[in-house]
Design a protein around this motif. Structure first.
Motif, PDB file in Angstrom:
ATOM      1  N   ASP A  38     -18.125  43.008 -15.429  1.00 60.15           N
ATOM      2  CA  ASP A  38     -18.248  44.331 -14.805  1.00 60.15           C
ATOM      3  C   ASP A  38     -16.867  44.899 -14.502  1.00 60.15           C
ATOM      4  O   ASP A  38     -15.993  44.205 -13.993  1.00 60.15           O
ATOM      5  CB  ASP A  38     -19.050  44.239 -13.507  1.00 60.15           C
ATOM      6  CG  ASP A  38     -20.516  43.951 -13.762  1.00 60.15           C
ATOM      7  OD1 ASP A  38     -20.973  44.196 -14.888  1.00 60.15           O
ATOM      8  OD2 ASP A  38     -21.189  43.477 -12.830  1.00 60.15           O
ATOM      9  N   LEU A  41     -14.899  46.970 -19.065  1.00 60.91           N
ATOM     10  CA  LEU A  41     -15.214  47.613 -20.334  1.00 60.91           C
ATOM     11  C   LEU A  41     -14.149  48.627 -20.722  1.00 60.91           C
ATOM     12  O   LEU A  41     -13.803  48.757 -21.893  1.00 60.91           O
ATOM     13  CB  LEU A  41     -16.590  48.281 -20.262  1.00 60.91           C
ATOM     14  CG  LEU A  41     -17.126  48.849 -21.569  1.00 60.91           C
ATOM     15  CD1 LEU A  41     -17.267  47.737 -22.609  1.00 60.91           C
ATOM     16  CD2 LEU A  41     -18.449  49.525 -21.339  1.00 60.91           C
ATOM     17  N   ASP A  76     -22.320  47.550 -21.888  1.00 62.01           N
ATOM     18  CA  ASP A  76     -21.973  47.461 -20.465  1.00 62.01           C
ATOM     19  C   ASP A  76     -22.400  46.137 -19.898  1.00 62.01           C
ATOM     20  O   ASP A  76     -23.397  45.608 -20.145  1.00 62.01           O
ATOM     21  CB  ASP A  76     -22.663  48.569 -19.674  1.00 62.01           C
ATOM     22  CG  ASP A  76     -22.089  49.932 -20.025  1.00 62.01           C
ATOM     23  OD1 ASP A  76     -21.030  49.990 -20.632  1.00 62.01           O
ATOM     24  OD2 ASP A  76     -22.738  50.924 -19.674  1.00 62.01           O
TER      25      ASP A  76
END
Length: 76
Positions: A38, A41, A76
């Motif tokens: 998390d 990206l 994601d």
């Protein structure tokens, strides 16, 4: 090609152990899906998508040398 994408992405992020590259094949060639931790990206995609475009270009060239087609998708 999977190892190539994994290596490139691991070098770009702060948490390389969180990089997961999955490979699937169909009649058009190989699809490599990249997942990162998390918040990381953006490091793999780069400003304006330049880094992602460069990774895709390298993978496409590698696939062509092997006589196949490849695509890279970032999740994601």
């Amino acid at each position: 090609m999977r190892d190539l994408v994994e290596f490139l992405c691991r070098e770009l992020v702060d948490e390389p152990d969180q990089v997961v590259v999955t490979e699937s094949r169909d009649d058009r060639g190989v699809l490599l899906r990249v997942r990162v931790a998390d918040g990381e990206l953006g490091k793999v995609i780069g400003r304006g998508g330049r880094t992602a475009k460069a990774i895709r270009t390298v993978v496409r060239a590698s696939a062509m040398r092997q006589g196949s087609h490849a695509a890279v998708d970032f999740d994601d």
